[in-house]
Scaffold this active site. Structure first.
Site, PDB file in Angstrom:
ATOM      1  N   ASP A 158      13.349  46.017  21.495  1.00 41.85           N
ATOM      2  CA  ASP A 158      13.583  45.855  22.938  1.00 41.85           C
ATOM      3  C   ASP A 158      12.311  45.325  23.608  1.00 41.85           C
ATOM      4  OD1 ASP A 158      12.111  48.243  22.610  1.00 41.85           O
ATOM      5  OD2 ASP A 158      13.004  49.175  24.390  1.00 41.85           O
ATOM      6  N   PHE A 196      10.353  58.038  24.974  1.00 39.69           N
ATOM      7  CA  PHE A 196      11.283  57.127  25.650  1.00 39.69           C
ATOM      8  C   PHE A 196      12.465  56.679  24.785  1.00 39.69           C
ATOM      9  CE2 PHE A 196      12.517  52.733  26.785  1.00 39.69           C
ATOM     10  CZ  PHE A 196      12.942  52.918  28.092  1.00 39.69           C
ATOM     11  N   ASN A 197      12.209  56.171  23.574  1.00 38.06           N
ATOM     12  CA  ASN A 197      13.306  55.599  22.768  1.00 38.06           C
ATOM     13  C   ASN A 197      14.372  56.645  22.445  1.00 38.06           C
ATOM     14  OD1 ASN A 197      12.075  53.093  22.688  1.00 38.06           O
ATOM     15  ND2 ASN A 197      11.112  53.433  20.685  1.00 38.06           N
ATOM     16  N   ASP A 201       6.716  45.870  20.955  1.00 39.66           N
ATOM     17  CA  ASP A 201       7.761  45.267  20.112  1.00 39.66           C
ATOM     18  C   ASP A 201       7.363  43.838  19.745  1.00 39.66           C
ATOM     19  OD1 ASP A 201      10.500  47.075  20.764  1.00 39.66           O
ATOM     20  OD2 ASP A 201       9.077  47.007  22.357  1.00 39.66           O
ATOM     21  N   THR A 253      12.686  49.645  16.879  1.00 39.19           N
ATOM     22  CA  THR A 253      11.539  49.921  17.737  1.00 39.19           C
ATOM     23  C   THR A 253      11.961  50.090  19.196  1.00 39.19           C
ATOM     24  OG1 THR A 253      11.076  47.561  18.029  1.00 39.19           O
ATOM     25  CG2 THR A 253       9.984  48.665  16.195  1.00 39.19           C
ATOM     26  N   ASN A 306      13.382  48.815  27.107  1.00 40.26           N
ATOM     27  CA  ASN A 306      12.285  48.560  28.042  1.00 40.26           C
ATOM     28  C   ASN A 306      12.752  47.736  29.238  1.00 40.26           C
ATOM     29  OD1 ASN A 306      10.164  49.869  26.670  1.00 40.26           O
ATOM     30  ND2 ASN A 306       9.975  48.144  25.261  1.00 40.26           N
ATOM     31  N   HIS A 326       2.614  51.339  19.742  1.00 34.23           N
ATOM     32  CA  HIS A 326       3.599  52.160  19.035  1.00 34.23           C
ATOM     33  C   HIS A 326       4.363  51.405  17.934  1.00 34.23           C
ATOM     34  CE1 HIS A 326       3.360  54.821  22.595  1.00 34.23           C
ATOM     35  NE2 HIS A 326       3.549  53.750  23.338  1.00 34.23           N
ATOM     36  N   ASP A 327       5.057  50.350  18.373  1.00 35.33           N
ATOM     37  CA  ASP A 327       6.089  49.764  17.505  1.00 35.33           C
ATOM     38  C   ASP A 327       5.522  49.072  16.273  1.00 35.33           C
ATOM     39  OD1 ASP A 327       7.870  50.703  19.357  1.00 35.33           O
ATOM     40  OD2 ASP A 327       8.157  48.783  20.368  1.00 35.33           O
TER      41      ASP A 327
HETATM   42  C1  BDR Z   1       8.332  53.258  23.042  1.00 37.70           C
HETATM   43  O1  BDR Z   1       8.890  52.956  24.314  1.00 37.70           O
HETATM   44  C2  BDR Z   1       8.623  51.616  24.663  1.00 37.70           C
HETATM   45  O2  BDR Z   1       8.024  51.561  25.925  1.00 37.70           O
HETATM   46  C3  BDR Z   1       7.747  51.037  23.588  1.00 37.70           C
HETATM   47  O3  BDR Z   1       8.142  49.713  23.305  1.00 37.70           O
HETATM   48  C4  BDR Z   1       7.937  51.949  22.406  1.00 37.70           C
HETATM   49  O4  BDR Z   1       8.995  51.499  21.575  1.00 37.70           O
HETATM   50  C5  BDR Z   1       7.195  54.242  23.234  1.00 37.70           C
HETATM   51  O5  BDR Z   1       7.655  55.409  23.830  1.00 37.70           O
HETATM   52 CA    CA Z   2      10.012  49.311  21.866  1.00 41.53          CA
END
Ligand code: BDR
Ligand code: CA
Length: 311
Positions: free
Chosen positions: A14, A164-165, A19, A124, A41, A239-240
């Site tokens: 996303d 978040f994810n 990402d 991701t 996102n 993160h991703d």
């Molecule tokens: C995740 O949420 C998104 O903002 C980032 O792309 C990552 O996948 C981190 O919490």
């Molecule tokens: Ca992401």
């Protein structure tokens, strides 16, 4: 360092700044069978557009298919407070060369897993597409080599307990963790150790004559939102990228084997990944390889190498 053979992957994303870098690293170090997009996102049209732009920039001919435009149960919520309205603010981006190849990401995932041995899914973003694929085609669970995902962790970001994810589509995440597919998890306790510091952004900037400054612009925007929103951060958490590096550069990580579930009903814990850290002999069998620590300098060197390989 002995290289591992290139893993065959479908990256479900996303974009999203991190990402985007996951895509660039995947284009260099994996057999990228395809890219699928999901709302997260930003709305689906934007995450799809952003993914196409990044594939163009890294010269990848991998197919791109868009998927779910919102979570299974709850309404979509976007992360413009982190990634900006476009999902990838911070640089003037070129127009994409063409739209997505189809809107049928779920069918693409199913067909790709059935057509190849040893496919890794690398989600991701929210796990909506992956959950829909596993539900529509139950044979996938025994065919997929593994799912290397970014989500969850021992600390939250969207809530004190939820990342978040997972928070955005907990029902989808619960399906995935209960699917029986081996999971590799990049949670926030890991990804917060992998920050785009000013020095690392300069490394990216200098790694490619044209793309370097553009990508540095993206990273400076992303890091700006992180540094402003947190105590003690020197840059955005990448993160991703960790979910790709876990397959391509596994020696950068320490890991542990854990059982992980997703809470759906808690007042304070909906969307939390519940990690069984007990030392009990009599505990549930692990379903997850937990990424615990990363060699962040070496991980960033891999990002720089991937940017340098772009046309
Ligand atoms: C995740 O949420 C998104 O903002 C980032 O792309 C990552 O996948 C981190 O919490
Ligand atoms: Ca992401």
């Amino acid at each position: 360092m002995a290289m591992t053979p290139m893993p065959s992957i479908v990256l479900d994303c996303d974009p999203g700044h991190d990402d985007a870098f996951a895509l660039i690293v995947a284009a260099k170090f994996t057999n990228l069978l395809g890219v699928t997009t999901v709302a997260g996102n930003a709305p689906l049209e934007l995450t799809t557009r952003n993914a196409r732009i990044i594939l163009d920039l890294c010269g990848s001919s991998a197919p791109l298919h868009s998927g779910a435009n919102g979570p299974l149960v709850q309404p979509p919520v976007f992360a413009d407070y982190v990634h900006g309205k476009s999902g990838m603010d911070g640089a003037v981006l070129p127009e994409p060369s063409r739209p997505a190849d189809s809107t049928q990401a779920i069918d693409f995932i199913i067909d790709t897993v059935r057509a190849h041995d040893d496919v890794w899914l690398v989600p991701t973003g929210p796990l909506t597409n992956i959950s829909l694929a596993l539900t529509r085609a139950p044979d996938l669970a025994r065919r997929i080599k593994g799912i290397s995902l970014m989500g969850g962790g021992r600390v939250g970001n969207r809530t004190p307990t939820a990342e978040f994810n997972i928070w955005l589509d907990p029902e989808a995440a619960a399906t995935v963790f209960m699917s029986g597919v081996p999971i590799t998890m990049a949670g926030l306790h890991l990804t917060h150790e992998f920050q785009a510091s000013p020095e690392r952004i300069v490394m990216v900037e200098h790694s490619h004559a044209t793309l370097g400054p553009l990508l540095a612009g993206l990273l400076r925007f992303f890091s700006g939102t992180y540094v402003n929103r947190h105590f003690g951060f020197v840059g955005a958490a990448m993160h991703d990228v960790c979910s790709v590096l876990a397959l391509t550069h596994p020696w950068l990580f320490t890991t542990s084997q854990k059982w992980v579930g997703v809470d759906l009903h808690g007042n304070h814990t909906r969307g939390m990944t519940v990690i069984d850290d007990r030392q009990l002999v009599d505990r549930p069998i692990a379903n997850t390889t937990m990424l615990e620590t990363i060699d962040a300098d070496a991980g960033f060197a891999a990002i720089v190498e991937a940017v340098r390989a772009c046309p």
